[in-house]
Design a protein around this motif. Structure first.
Motif, PDB file in Angstrom:
ATOM      1  N   LEU A 117       0.826  -1.206   0.000  1.00  0.00           N
ATOM      2  CA  LEU A 117       0.000   0.000   0.000  1.00  0.00           C
ATOM      3  C   LEU A 117       0.861   1.258   0.000  1.00  0.00           C
ATOM      4  O   LEU A 117       0.531   2.235  -0.668  1.00  0.00           O
ATOM      5  CB  LEU A 117      -0.964   0.017   1.189  1.00  0.00           C
ATOM      6  N   GLY A 118       1.959   1.248   0.726  1.00  0.00           N
ATOM      7  CA  GLY A 118       2.818   2.429   0.775  1.00  0.00           C
ATOM      8  C   GLY A 118       3.302   2.830  -0.609  1.00  0.00           C
ATOM      9  O   GLY A 118       3.235   4.004  -0.989  1.00  0.00           O
ATOM     10  N   PRO A 120      10.899   3.280   0.265  1.00  0.00           N
ATOM     11  CA  PRO A 120       9.774   2.516  -0.293  1.00  0.00           C
ATOM     12  C   PRO A 120       9.209   1.476   0.671  1.00  0.00           C
ATOM     13  O   PRO A 120       8.025   1.173   0.619  1.00  0.00           O
ATOM     14  CB  PRO A 120      10.382   1.837  -1.524  1.00  0.00           C
ATOM     15  N   ASP A 121      10.041   0.960   1.586  1.00  0.00           N
ATOM     16  CA  ASP A 121       9.577  -0.075   2.505  1.00  0.00           C
ATOM     17  C   ASP A 121       9.175   0.480   3.870  1.00  0.00           C
ATOM     18  O   ASP A 121       8.909  -0.272   4.794  1.00  0.00           O
ATOM     19  CB  ASP A 121      10.644  -1.156   2.676  1.00  0.00           C
ATOM     20  N   ALA A 122       9.116   1.817   4.006  1.00  0.00           N
ATOM     21  CA  ALA A 122       8.747   2.418   5.293  1.00  0.00           C
ATOM     22  C   ALA A 122       7.303   2.072   5.639  1.00  0.00           C
ATOM     23  O   ALA A 122       6.445   2.011   4.756  1.00  0.00           O
ATOM     24  CB  ALA A 122       8.908   3.934   5.227  1.00  0.00           C
ATOM     25  N   PRO A 123       7.027   1.834   6.920  1.00  0.00           N
ATOM     26  CA  PRO A 123       5.640   1.542   7.315  1.00  0.00           C
ATOM     27  C   PRO A 123       4.718   2.701   6.934  1.00  0.00           C
ATOM     28  O   PRO A 123       5.009   3.851   7.216  1.00  0.00           O
ATOM     29  CB  PRO A 123       5.723   1.394   8.838  1.00  0.00           C
ATOM     30  N   ILE A 124       3.620   2.371   6.299  1.00  0.00           N
ATOM     31  CA  ILE A 124       2.738   3.404   5.763  1.00  0.00           C
ATOM     32  C   ILE A 124       2.069   4.223   6.865  1.00  0.00           C
ATOM     33  O   ILE A 124       1.901   5.425   6.733  1.00  0.00           O
ATOM     34  CB  ILE A 124       1.690   2.810   4.794  1.00  0.00           C
ATOM     35  N   ARG A 125       1.706   3.612   7.995  1.00  0.00           N
ATOM     36  CA  ARG A 125       1.068   4.396   9.066  1.00  0.00           C
ATOM     37  C   ARG A 125       2.011   5.477   9.562  1.00  0.00           C
ATOM     38  O   ARG A 125       1.627   6.622   9.713  1.00  0.00           O
ATOM     39  CB  ARG A 125       0.621   3.509  10.234  1.00  0.00           C
ATOM     40  N   ARG A 126       3.273   5.141   9.785  1.00  0.00           N
ATOM     41  CA  ARG A 126       4.240   6.131  10.267  1.00  0.00           C
ATOM     42  C   ARG A 126       4.373   7.266   9.259  1.00  0.00           C
ATOM     43  O   ARG A 126       4.365   8.443   9.612  1.00  0.00           O
ATOM     44  CB  ARG A 126       5.586   5.471  10.508  1.00  0.00           C
ATOM     45  N   THR A 127       4.481   6.937   7.987  1.00  0.00           N
ATOM     46  CA  THR A 127       4.609   7.935   6.940  1.00  0.00           C
ATOM     47  C   THR A 127       3.366   8.819   6.886  1.00  0.00           C
ATOM     48  O   THR A 127       3.453  10.042   6.838  1.00  0.00           O
ATOM     49  CB  THR A 127       4.818   7.261   5.563  1.00  0.00           C
ATOM     50  N   PHE A 128       2.195   8.201   6.933  1.00  0.00           N
ATOM     51  CA  PHE A 128       0.936   8.937   6.833  1.00  0.00           C
ATOM     52  C   PHE A 128       0.759   9.850   8.023  1.00  0.00           C
ATOM     53  O   PHE A 128       0.393  11.010   7.873  1.00  0.00           O
ATOM     54  CB  PHE A 128      -0.222   7.925   6.741  1.00  0.00           C
ATOM     55  N   GLU A 129       1.036   9.360   9.225  1.00  0.00           N
ATOM     56  CA  GLU A 129       0.846  10.172  10.421  1.00  0.00           C
ATOM     57  C   GLU A 129       1.855  11.308  10.490  1.00  0.00           C
ATOM     58  O   GLU A 129       1.539  12.390  10.928  1.00  0.00           O
ATOM     59  CB  GLU A 129       0.934   9.293  11.683  1.00  0.00           C
ATOM     60  N   CYS A 130       3.094  11.083  10.023  1.00  0.00           N
ATOM     61  CA  CYS A 130       4.092  12.144  10.031  1.00  0.00           C
ATOM     62  C   CYS A 130       3.695  13.281   9.115  1.00  0.00           C
ATOM     63  O   CYS A 130       3.982  14.433   9.385  1.00  0.00           O
ATOM     64  CB  CYS A 130       5.459  11.599   9.608  1.00  0.00           C
TER      65      CYS A 130
END
Length: 126
Positions: free
Chosen positions: A45-46, A112-122
């Motif tokens: 998804l990320g 590219p492999d970063a957790p999507i929740r962390r990216t989205f919340e940041c």
């Protein structure tokens, strides 16, 4: 944003305003739904979101540029009463563009492999 059903004036003016409100309300609802599904998202998804984000941002720039340079001046010429609202929307477009630029940097600097929740919340300002 609120609908303008009860405002005086020609239906065309109210109809355009209502369309803009509905479109932006839909976008906000989509972001909220996405945020609620992050924990059950597929592993890729990320990468999907990053690709869609880049495409959406490019489309957003084109859309707002068209409104600011074409649609809004034409509307203001035909419906002078809308001029203050259109000027406010133009200012809001500048703020959206500033935020869009920040999001593009965030998307571009995220592994590219970063957790999507962390990216989205940041990247969230809500």
């Amino acid at each position: 944003m609120t609908r303008h059903d009860e405002l005086p004036g020609p239906a065309a003016e109210r109809g355009l305003g209502d369309f803009l409100v509905e479109a932006h309300d839909w976008l906000r609802a989509e972001l909220l739904a996405l945020r609620e599904r992050l924990d059950t998202a597929p592993p890729d998804l990320g990468a999907q979101l990053r690709a869609h984000c880049r495409a959406f941002c490019a489309g957003l720039v084109e859309h707002h540029t068209g409104e600011d340079r074409g649609a809004f001046p034409a509307l203001a010429a035909h419906f002078p009463a809308l001029a203050p609202v259109l000027a406010e929307l133009t200012e809001q477009h500048r703020e959206v563009d500033r935020l869009r630029a920040e999001i593009e940097v965030l998307v571009g600097n995220t592994r590219p492999d970063a957790p999507i929740r962390r990216t989205f919340e940041c990247g969230s300002t809500a």
